[in-house]
Design an enzyme around this catalytic site. Structure first.
Site, short mmCIF file in Angstrom:
data_model
loop_
_atom_site.label_atom_id
_atom_site.label_comp_id
_atom_site.label_asym_id
_atom_site.label_seq_id
_atom_site.Cartn_x
_atom_site.Cartn_y
_atom_site.Cartn_z
N LYS A 129 0.90 -1.15 -0.04
CA LYS A 129 -0.12 0.05 0.06
C LYS A 129 0.93 1.39 -0.19
O LYS A 129 0.56 2.32 -0.67
CB LYS A 129 -0.85 -0.10 1.15
CG LYS A 129 -2.05 -1.16 1.21
CD LYS A 129 -2.73 -1.26 2.28
CE LYS A 129 -3.82 -2.67 2.10
NZ LYS A 129 -4.57 -2.93 3.22
N GLN A 145 -4.60 -1.87 9.56
CA GLN A 145 -4.50 -3.02 9.12
C GLN A 145 -5.23 -4.13 9.88
O GLN A 145 -4.94 -4.36 11.02
CB GLN A 145 -3.07 -3.55 8.49
CG GLN A 145 -2.98 -4.78 7.83
CD GLN A 145 -3.62 -4.64 6.67
OE1 GLN A 145 -3.57 -3.49 5.99
NE2 GLN A 145 -3.78 -5.76 6.01
N ASP A 199 -11.20 2.57 4.09
CA ASP A 199 -11.62 1.05 3.87
C ASP A 199 -12.97 1.02 3.72
O ASP A 199 -13.52 0.05 3.27
CB ASP A 199 -11.18 0.37 5.23
CG ASP A 199 -9.86 -0.22 5.38
OD1 ASP A 199 -9.22 -0.81 4.06
OD2 ASP A 199 -9.40 -0.25 6.22
N1 GUN Z 1 -6.82 -7.06 6.07
C1 GUN Z 1 -7.15 -7.77 5.08
N2 GUN Z 1 -7.88 -6.85 3.82
C2 GUN Z 1 -7.93 -5.57 4.49
C3 GUN Z 1 -8.40 -4.24 4.15
O1 GUN Z 1 -8.64 -4.39 2.72
N3 GUN Z 1 -8.27 -3.48 4.91
C4 GUN Z 1 -7.71 -3.38 6.10
N4 GUN Z 1 -7.75 -2.45 6.78
N5 GUN Z 1 -7.36 -4.36 6.67
C5 GUN Z 1 -7.35 -5.64 5.84
#
Ligand code: GUN
Length: 335
Positions: A75, A119, A142
């Site tokens: 990311k 995350q 998100d």
């Molecule tokens: N863990 C797995 N996929 C995601 C996601 O799309 N966003 C976040 N914040 N954590 C994750």
């Protein structure tokens, strides 16, 4: 269209026009689709910067999990390449939840931060719901905050969750119509399955599908998947869907990213560079779909890796740019 072996994927998929088994299959190139979106978003970033706002994303990792670390660093890289500012925090997973909450509060108040991502998963002693509700809904890139979930369900999303939104982008890029189609979503997670099903039933582009959600208590999964025009596999179970569960001409979107021990079959076979890197680490990535038998049936299929994953990251940057645009009051032409 990208990554094609023929042009059938650009046709609307109609149940009564399912193609025969020997027809070639479109292997969807998620990287190419994501590259196109990121290029357009980079123009939006430039416009925002010219108007005095550089989009900023804050990420918080409260985990020792290798995969989570990898995802967060991917990311970061995507943000950096596009000129999005990235602030990153790591909190030791043994710390009390309050440490995370205070950090979120600070970021909510910071005007240079337009998006906040914690995350997942967080440690067991940290209540996930409390984390999601702590993030300012305007900075919730998100789209997991109940306010943003509610807006999406009501049909006026502020932000769409990244993976389901990315899948809509894949289908659109490949000219795959959803309207009137039978879509089966396998998996009911808050991150993918539930929002995916919701987007598929909304009015408008990328919606209007007759949508079935299957899960661990579904009685006869093959019966459901065989009836589908579009199968979206998001159960997190390695290779649980194989060709025998699919009809000819189906579109298969594989969301699974499962690390499994390197098999002899794979280590002896031909590999890409990234496959080789994973193999050296002692695992390989497989999806929820058994690729070789599924591609025999599919008119189009996403590979793992290189299918849905790149879109998830691209749509996070999309939401970050949108968040900056909303917070700065500067309109940009999002792709
Ligand atoms: N863990 C797995 N996929 C995601 C996601 O799309 N966003 C976040 N914040 N954590 C994750």
């Amino acid at each position: 269209m990208v990554g094609t072996e023929n042009d059938a994927g650009s046709q609307p998929l109609l149940s009564d026009r399912r193609r025969s088994r020997d027809t070639m299959t479109t292997i969807i190139d998620g990287n190419a689709i994501a590259d196109g979106i990121r290029a357009d978003l980079t123009d939006c970033v430039d416009e925002l910067v010219a108007a005095g706002t550089r989009p900023g994303l804050a990420t918080i990792l409260m985990s020792d999990d290798d995969a989570s670390e990898t995802y967060v660093s991917m990311k970061h890289r995507a943000c950096k390449e596009m000129g999005i500012e990235n602030i990153h925090d790591e909190i030791d997973p043994s710390e009390p939840a309050e440490v995370l909450f205070e950090r979120i509060d600070d970021l909510n108040e910071d005007p240079s931060v337009h998006g906040i991502l914690v995350q997942m998963p967080v440690p067991d002693h940290v209540e996930k719901r409390a984390v999601l509700e702590r993030i300012d809904p305007l900075k919730d890139v998100d789209a997991f905050h109940p306010e943003n979930v509610g807006r999406m369900v009501a049909g006026h999303a502020r932000y769409k969750p990244c993976t389901p939104h990315g899948i809509q982008k894949i289908l659109a890029a490949e000219g795959i119509e959803t309207e009137g189609k039978d879509a089966v979503v396998v998996g009911r997670s808050d991150i993918v399955g539930k929002p995916m099903a919701n987007l598929l039933v909304q009015y408008g582009e990328g919606g209007n599908a007759t949508t079935t959600v299957c899960h661990s208590r579904t009685q006869d999964l093959p019966e459901k998947t065989r009836d589908a025009d579009i199968v979206i596999a998001a159960a997190g179970v390695p290779e649980m869907i194989d060709g025998s569960m699919l009809s000819n001409g189906v579109v298969v979107i594989d969301v699974g990213v499962n690390r499994v021990e390197v098999s002899e079959r794979r280590s002896e076979g031909s590999q890409t560079e990234s496959d080789e890197a994973d193999t050296e680490k002692g695992y390989e990535l497989v999806g929820d779909v058994e690729f070789e038998s599924a591609r025999e049936k599919a008119s189009a299929i996403t590979p793992v890796p290189g299918g849905v994953g790149p879109l998830t990251i691209a749509m996070l940057t999309y939401n970050t740019v949108k968040a900056a645009s909303l917070q700065a009051g500067v309109d940009v032409d999002l792709p």
